[in-house]
Design an enzyme around this catalytic site. Structure first.
Site, short mmCIF file in Angstrom:
data_model
loop_
_atom_site.label_atom_id
_atom_site.label_comp_id
_atom_site.label_asym_id
_atom_site.label_seq_id
_atom_site.Cartn_x
_atom_site.Cartn_y
_atom_site.Cartn_z
N CYS A 1 39.16 38.49 32.47
CA CYS A 1 40.06 37.38 32.86
C CYS A 1 39.37 36.31 33.69
CB CYS A 1 41.27 37.93 33.62
SG CYS A 1 40.84 39.15 34.88
N HIS B 1 44.69 33.92 38.93
CA HIS B 1 43.39 34.00 39.57
C HIS B 1 42.94 32.58 39.95
CE1 HIS B 1 43.17 38.11 38.58
NE2 HIS B 1 42.24 38.12 37.65
#
Lengths: 341, 341
Positions: free
Chosen positions: B129, B249
């Site tokens: 990710c 994130h």
């Protein structure tokens, strides 16, 4: 040792209360302590060390007979009263950004540049919290090997923005858990046009923006670090980010030192003997610094020390400290202790 | 377009449920969807797009007649079943780290290296990710000016560690508010020896440590970025940190590009026209990406773009994206769409 008369301006704030705690805890040679704050807080009672103090409003005359005045009530209060205090014979240790970059005002972290105190003219500046912990950890490395470059990304706690920011994080966390509306009024800074939730978020803005696109917090780290190290050729750049952490700033720091081929073990050995620094660094035991465990501690914690595989003089470090203590109150009291010695 | 039979392995997980959502939302040409999970989850009902699905246990025969199998149930499940799926004629799009660094397995972010899909031998790896969002944002810069160096510090959400980590953050936040004992059993990773609270903390460990002192998450970012860009000479180093953020994130990224004298405006213009990227960057309006606002969005958000005053080809960027979407489920579905086209 001669006992001194002390004043704390901003005594009801997040840092002011810690200055009082540290003076008492460290047996600072006080003759008297005067707690000063805004008119609004005047009359408040603060009990510490078994003694009850009454908070007084700050006025120019407050500083009559004061030997050392700690200021931590915002830049405008320092600008208004610091010279009044000096005029009356006090030495001012200022924890705001008001005087830090003025050339003949020393900007001091005692472990790093205590020598800068000599010849001060009444005001001594305490550096920004995120700067202090970084230079404390890097000083022994710089001294031994030289330091060419710093690139730092910060992970900063809300207490750096004061007591109201702590309350905001706590109330937002509850609002979040209750699935109710998140109310934001303080962060990124009370004076900002727009406010954003900090609970379960990360805000890449601390203090206001400069025309360069950097925030003042980032510029503080860049400029103060050069001044404290006395090295205008040192390359420093910073990204400062606020996190949903109550207390304890963390920093991901990349450095290029002045020598190639130095090992991680050599840096460990240096830092283990450095004043004010604790090495917490053992991946096999998952040992590394974290803000939750640095809260209430005096030291600067360093871990995750590793070589950059891409640069022969590059290293990464993870530096954590209590931003209200070494980052503010403790460093101010240490400056006063150094002056008295 | 030919309709295909799809299987999702790990269908009850944080990413698996998002893959199903994205397939339906994007009108992926499905003939049938089979939801697979562990024996423990078999029989569970999942309703999506007005249709009720019954979760089945994953066995080798599950893949009979399947055209595309999405795997997101951990590396060991992928190692156990991916080849079984390929043997039965399926193309596997694997969202674990099991196959990413195997030389002849393509590691794909469609906006960056869709060409790597040609000549695949049945398994295609979806990158980590934190890697995906970074390479998506850097690709247009790299393509135009070249890219020499990346130093990244991450600010990663707990959902990257699965549903249990989300629950842990929520329960710890309540324990914290109630001043009761904080219980930690999942983070930094369920299989770790020691667990630390994530609420109101920052943990500088994601995944296990390697002998080098880097974590596997950091090594993934370093190695996968080089593979996706097809540039082993690119210098990449990473520090990965877990935060008390549910989803989204963030990354503080320093880059040195292949040309000096490039302006921030030129980077803005490039990124504004880049597929899958949204520029949120206006300091005068306090506009910058934040994880709380990226949650549920498909795009990679970029802001805080500024020149490094210390390096003629250096820039800083702040890159944020939903780690479950572009960082995982969406990118997997986009790989499948690219294959079908």
């Amino acid at each position: 040792m001669k006992k001194v008369n002390v004043a704390i301006v901003g005594a009801t704030g997040a840092v002011g209360t810690k200055i009082l705690e540290k003076l008492l805890e460290r047996n600072f040679p006080v003759q008297s302590i005067k707690l000063l704050a805004s008119k609004r807080s005047a009359g408040a009672e603060i009990t510490a060390g078994g003694h009850k103090y009454i908070v007084e409003e700050t006025v120019p005359e407050s500083f009559e007979g004061i030997d050392i005045a700690f200021f931590s009530a915002g830049g405008s209060i320092s600008e208004k009263f610091a010279h009044e205090a000096v005029k009356r014979g006090a030495v001012v240790i200022d924890n705001t950004s008001a005087f830090r970059m003025i050339e003949d005002i020393p900007l001091v972290v005692p472990e790093v540049n205590a020598g800068a105190l000599s010849g001060h003219t009444g005001i001594i500046a305490n550096p920004n919290c995120s700067t202090i912990q970084m230079v404390t950890a890097l000083q022994p490395i710089r001294e031994k090997f030289g330091l060419d470059r710093i690139i730092v990304s910060t992970y900063q706690a809300v207490s750096g923005a004061g007591s109201e920011a702590i309350e905001e994080l706590e109330s937002q966390s509850l609002q979040f858990e209750n699935r109710s509306k998140i109310e934001a009024a303080i962060l990124p800074s009370a004076s900002a046009e727009r406010h954003y939730p900090i609970a379960f978020n990360a805000i890449p803005q601390i203090d206001a923006f400069d025309a360069s696109g950097y925030t003042l917090e980032e510029l503080k780290m860049m400029n103060e670090t050069k001044k404290i190290f006395g090295d205008q050729k040192l390359s420093v750049s910073a990204t400062c980010v606020r996190l949903p952490v109550v207390t304890g700033h963390s920093e991901s720091v990349y450095i290029e030192i002045g020598k190639e081929g130095v090992s991680v073990e050599e840096l460990h050995a240096l830092l283990e003997n450095a004043p004010g620094v604790v090495v917490q660094d053992d991946p096999s035991k998952q040992l590394y610094p974290m803000p939750l465990f640095a809260e209430g501690k005096d030291e600067v914690f360093v871990g995750r020390i590793r070589k950059d595989p891409e640069h022969p003089a590059g290293f990464h470090l993870w530096i954590v400290s209590d931003n209200l203590l070494k980052g503010a109150a403790l460093n101010s009291v240490q400056i006063a202790e150094t002056l008295l010695n």
